[in-house]
Design a protein around this motif. Structure first.
Motif, PDB file in Angstrom:
ATOM      1  N   HIS B  40       0.745  -1.156  -0.151  1.00 51.17           N
ATOM      2  CA  HIS B  40       0.053  -0.215   0.122  1.00 51.17           C
ATOM      3  C   HIS B  40       0.863   1.299   0.160  1.00 51.17           C
ATOM      4  CE1 HIS B  40      -4.117  -1.384   0.041  1.00 51.17           C
ATOM      5  NE2 HIS B  40      -3.793  -2.223   1.199  1.00 51.17           N
ATOM      6  N   CYS B  68      -7.374  -1.990   4.641  1.00 55.96           N
ATOM      7  CA  CYS B  68      -6.328  -1.182   5.235  1.00 55.96           C
ATOM      8  C   CYS B  68      -5.715   0.155   4.786  1.00 55.96           C
ATOM      9  CB  CYS B  68      -4.947  -2.280   5.010  1.00 55.96           C
ATOM     10  SG  CYS B  68      -4.807  -3.460   6.216  1.00 55.96           S
ATOM     11  N   ILE B 116     -17.878  -6.987  -1.563  1.00 54.50           N
ATOM     12  CA  ILE B 116     -19.015  -6.179  -1.034  1.00 54.50           C
ATOM     13  C   ILE B 116     -19.250  -5.018  -2.129  1.00 54.50           C
ATOM     14  CG2 ILE B 116     -17.556  -4.596   0.262  1.00 54.50           C
ATOM     15  CD1 ILE B 116     -19.999  -4.855   2.284  1.00 54.50           C
ATOM     16  N   ILE B 140      -6.414 -11.045   0.009  1.00 53.32           N
ATOM     17  CA  ILE B 140      -6.712 -11.408   1.433  1.00 53.32           C
ATOM     18  C   ILE B 140      -7.407 -10.188   2.065  1.00 53.32           C
ATOM     19  CG2 ILE B 140      -4.706 -10.471   2.453  1.00 53.32           C
ATOM     20  CD1 ILE B 140      -4.669 -13.333   3.971  1.00 53.32           C
ATOM     21  N   TYR B 141      -8.266 -10.453   2.977  1.00 54.56           N
ATOM     22  CA  TYR B 141      -8.641  -9.233   3.649  1.00 54.56           C
ATOM     23  C   TYR B 141      -7.590  -8.651   4.652  1.00 54.56           C
ATOM     24  CZ  TYR B 141     -13.380  -9.867   2.065  1.00 54.56           C
ATOM     25  OH  TYR B 141     -14.520  -9.990   1.207  1.00 54.56           O
TER      26      TYR B 141
HETATM   27  C1  LIG Z   1     -20.291  -3.190   5.570  1.00 48.97           C
HETATM   28  C2  LIG Z   1     -18.949  -3.818   6.212  1.00 48.97           C
HETATM   29  N1  LIG Z   1     -18.762  -5.072   6.254  1.00 48.97           N
HETATM   30  C3  LIG Z   1     -17.515  -5.362   6.717  1.00 48.97           C
HETATM   31  C4  LIG Z   1     -16.580  -4.487   7.147  1.00 48.97           C
HETATM   32  C5  LIG Z   1     -15.454  -5.435   7.790  1.00 48.97           C
HETATM   33  N2  LIG Z   1     -14.188  -4.998   6.766  1.00 48.97           N
HETATM   34  C6  LIG Z   1     -13.363  -3.956   6.854  1.00 48.97           C
HETATM   35  S1  LIG Z   1     -12.046  -4.071   6.009  1.00 48.97           S
HETATM   36  C7  LIG Z   1     -12.720  -5.520   5.267  1.00 48.97           C
HETATM   37  C8  LIG Z   1     -11.878  -6.255   4.215  1.00 48.97           C
HETATM   38  C9  LIG Z   1     -10.784  -5.392   3.651  1.00 48.97           C
HETATM   39  O1  LIG Z   1     -10.103  -6.043   2.721  1.00 48.97           O
HETATM   40  P1  LIG Z   1      -9.737  -5.521   1.371  1.00 48.97           P
HETATM   41  O2  LIG Z   1     -10.880  -4.671   0.661  1.00 48.97           O
HETATM   42  O3  LIG Z   1      -9.206  -6.659   0.467  1.00 48.97           O
HETATM   43  O4  LIG Z   1      -8.579  -4.434   1.854  1.00 48.97           O
HETATM   44  P2  LIG Z   1      -7.320  -4.719   2.519  1.00 48.97           P
HETATM   45  O5  LIG Z   1      -7.390  -4.461   3.752  1.00 48.97           O
HETATM   46  O6  LIG Z   1      -6.690  -6.177   2.163  1.00 48.97           O
HETATM   47  O7  LIG Z   1      -6.320  -3.720   1.762  1.00 48.97           O
HETATM   48  C10 LIG Z   1     -13.774  -6.090   5.876  1.00 48.97           C
HETATM   49  C11 LIG Z   1     -14.621  -7.097   5.631  1.00 48.97           C
HETATM   50  C12 LIG Z   1     -17.021  -3.214   7.155  1.00 48.97           C
HETATM   51  N3  LIG Z   1     -16.288  -2.410   7.693  1.00 48.97           N
HETATM   52  N4  LIG Z   1     -18.169  -2.946   6.600  1.00 48.97           N
END
Ligand SMILES: Cc1ncc(C[n+]2csc(CCOP(=O)(O)OP(=O)(O)O)c2C)c(N)n1
Ligand code: SF4
Ligand SMILES: [Mg+2]
Lengths: 358, 264
Positions: B40, B68, B116, B140-141
């Motif tokens: 990032h 993130c 989402i 990944i999340y």
């Molecule tokens: C409506 C909603 N559902 C779930 C979440 C929890 N949530 C926060 S970040 C995330 C996933 C992030 O993954 P990604 O988009 O791949 O970003 P990364 O952190 O890997 O850069 C989730 C499920 C939220 N904040 N809001």
């Protein structure tokens, strides 16, 4: 003009900058009328059919974050989908207007009129401690007037406002006086009015950030306290209601929206029978006119709350008058609209001559 | 012989000798919260450089995701709106339609764009919104602690696929960027990475092209950055880069997927 069509004209004439919506009965005419009127050719207003209510409310969030006057409209199931976005808009202290031409639920429910979204509209709806300013029109004229009022209040207090209409006012044809066409604010005016907005660091100003995230609890508490202070201020200054013949009445009917008009007819029928009824019509459902209801209720023998739901606003009425007098509910569900005779009947049976329970 | 032996320090630290500087748009007053080795930070740096070089700082608005990169607004010195998870393209749509002279970009993770926010991402691109969508795919999340994303590879272990992702249980990796060229609204779709200086330079050129497209209102540009999440993957930064090159590039091969500017 139909209520929904009137809304479309009113939004353009207010000088709004954008509308984002997704079709759902009984309010699709709002978007249809806007597309027909093509305001982007005249005032420069943006109209967009989004891919969902979720997208539409997030477009509203983006537009509001940039300082523009933007709105969306929908009906109950669509308003449910918008709740996350509405919570974000409230948390980010953004002005926006949301119209709910509500229909009967739960679930997909019915397309017929209903007031079953009272709790959702006035008690939060989405997550977190927030409120919307909720305006309940009872005529097509009020549909029109509340567009301007809703936007003005939203900008004044930097908080989203909702017009909670029912399918009756949405679909009803009435004569209306449309406001004069106001010019849309210029970009410079928007920047001046909304120095917090995200529309570019013109002139090298500090960057603006619109976010509702704060991971530090102590700072999040401060943000919440600021919101609550604003809500208290709105409660103090923006409560609106209408009273009809409450002074020398023995009984009260409290009703909002189109149902208040049926209640007013019932009041006239009651007068013919020698029963003196006054009407209190909350215009702002939040802030609820608690003091006004309490005052109007002084010395009355009982209150009937008439709503197109199973009993929602009645809770606020009871909180206003405590248990100083009987407060009963009458409502029809599933999209059925009661006649004035039915309302009068309910008043007589539940309040005036309540049958003693066996 | 060491340069310092023959030159005074003041002689060395001079503008004309400078080979690297932190981009002016990267806010130095805050500490980045990204894990050491995370992609990032590099992507932020490239975006900052591109915006400054194109001279669009005063009319660029970024939309940060939930993920993130949620705090991207603390690092890159332009206006930012923080969107709900997945909704950045809808937010960007309004920001750009209401201020057409502004340059609007989204910054989205793989959960944000391919889970989402699939609908918002596809539809904004299909409408051809004149925006840049920066898509950081780390399979990944990251933010929520390393759960499976739609982009997670088969066999990849995550917090919610502790025995490895299985097709029968979890379906196939979603190569969402492959769908984007099919949409007539997109003008430029590319997949890059930032694991080497050369790759980062290439990605920067792609980002520049994407921002130029937004300025010229050519439609939607999608720049996927195949990225590492060394914390989520539970690897050292170096190992994560190796793993990415070995496994991810097979499923997410680098290169342009669409470029209508070439045809013109
Ligand atoms: C409506 C909603 N559902 C779930 C979440 C929890 N949530 C926060 S970040 C995330 C996933 C992030 O993954 P990604 O988009 O791949 O970003 P990364 O952190 O890997 O850069 C989730 C499920 C939220 N904040 N809001
Ligand atoms: S969890 Fe992963 S994506 Fe998030 S900052 Fe750490 S390495 Fe980067
Ligand atoms: Mg991710």
């Amino acid at each position: 003009m139909k209520g929904n069509e009137a809304i479309a004209h009113a939004v353009i004439r207010y000088g709004a900058d954008g509308y984002f919506g997704y079709p759902i009965t009984p309010q699709s005419e709002v978007l249809e009328t806007l597309e027909e009127l093509m305001p982007w050719e005249t005032t420069g207003m943006v109209v967009l059919q989004a891919e969902s209510e979720v997208a539409a409310i997030n477009m509203v969030y983006g537009g509001a974050a940039s300082g523009k006057a933007v709105m969306t409209s929908s009906s109950s199931p669509g308003i449910s989908l918008k709740q996350e976005g509405i919570s974000y808009i409230a948390a980010s202290e953004l002005p926006a207007l949301i119209l709910n031409v509500s229909r009967g639920g739960p679930g997909l429910g019915t397309i017929q009129p209903s007031q079953a979204d009272y709790f959702q509209a006035t008690k939060g709806g989405g997550h977190g401690d927030y409120h919307l300013i909720v305006l309940a029109p009872s005529t097509v004229q009020e549909m029109v007037d509340f567009v301007g009022l809703g936007f003005d209040l939203a900008f004044k207090h930097r908080t989203p406002a909702m017009i909670l209409a029912d399918g009756v006012v949405g679909q009803m044809m009435e004569k209306v006086v449309l406001p004069e066409q106001k010019p849309r604010r210029t970009d410079e005016e928007v920047r001046k009015q909304c120095p917090w907005a995200c529309n570019g660091r013109i002139g090298g100003r500090k960057r603006n950030i619109i976010s509702s995230l704060e991971l530090e609890s102590s700072r999040m508490e401060v943000i919440n306290e600021r919101l609550q202070a604003r809500y208290a201020e709105i409660e103090r200054t923006e409560t609106r209601w209408e009273e009809i013949g409450t002074k020398d009445a023995d009984y009260l009917i409290v009703a909002f929206g189109s149902i208040a008009r049926i209640a007013t007819k019932a009041k006239e029928l009651a007068a013919e029978k020698g029963i003196k009824v006054g009407i209190v019509r909350p215009i702002t459902l939040w802030p609820f006119p608690t003091e006004a209801v309490a005052k109007a209720a002084e010395g009355k023998k009982g209150i009937l709350v008439v709503e197109l739901n199973a009993g929602q606003m009645i809770q606020d009425v009871r909180l206003a008058v405590h248990d100083k007098m009987p407060v009963e509910h009458f409502g029809r569900l599933g999209g059925i609209i009661p006649s004035p005779e039915e309302v009068l009947n309910a008043l007589e049976n539940k309040i005036v001559n309540p049958k003693s329970e066996a | 012989m060491n340069l310092c032996d023959t030159m005074e320090l003041e002689e060395i630290i001079r503008e004309e000798n400078k080979v690297y500087a932190v981009p002016e748009l990267l806010d130095q007053s805050v500490h980045m919260h990204y894990c050491p080795g995370c992609s990032h930070g590099v992507v932020h740096k490239l975006i900052s450089e591109v915006i400054a070089e194109l001279g669009i700082t005063d009319h660029t608005v970024g939309v940060s995701p939930v993920g993130c990169a949620v705090f991207a607004y603390n690092y890159i010195d332009v206006d930012w709106v923080e969107a709900a998870h997945g909704r950045a393209p809808a937010v960007a749509t309004a920001l750009n339609r209401l201020w057409p002279e502004n340059v609007v970009f989204t910054y989205q993770g793989d959960g944000d764009m391919s889970a989402i926010g699939t609908a918002e991402s596809i539809h904004a691109a299909n409408r051809g919104e004149n925006i840049v969508m920066v898509f950081v795919n780390n399979a990944i999340y990251g933010m929520t602690g390393g759960q499976m994303a739609p982009t997670t590879l088969i066999g990849q272990k995550t917090a919610t696929t502790p025995y490895g992702r299985r097709v029968d249980l979890n379906g196939h990796p979603l190569e969402i960027t492959n769908l984007m060229p099919l949409l007539d609204g997109t003008c430029y779709v590319t997949r890059q990475s930032v694991h080497t200086p050369a790759a980062a330079r290439k990605t920067k050129a792609c980002l520049k092209k994407a921002f130029e497209n937004a300025i010229a209102k050519r439609g939607t540009s999608v720049v996927e950055v195949v990225a590492t999440c060394n914390s989520g993957w539970k690897m050292s930064p170096e190992k994560a880069n190796e793993w990415m090159a070995e496994h991810m590039f097979k499923v997410y091969p680098l290169g342009d997927l669409k470029d209508t500017t070439k045809e013109q």
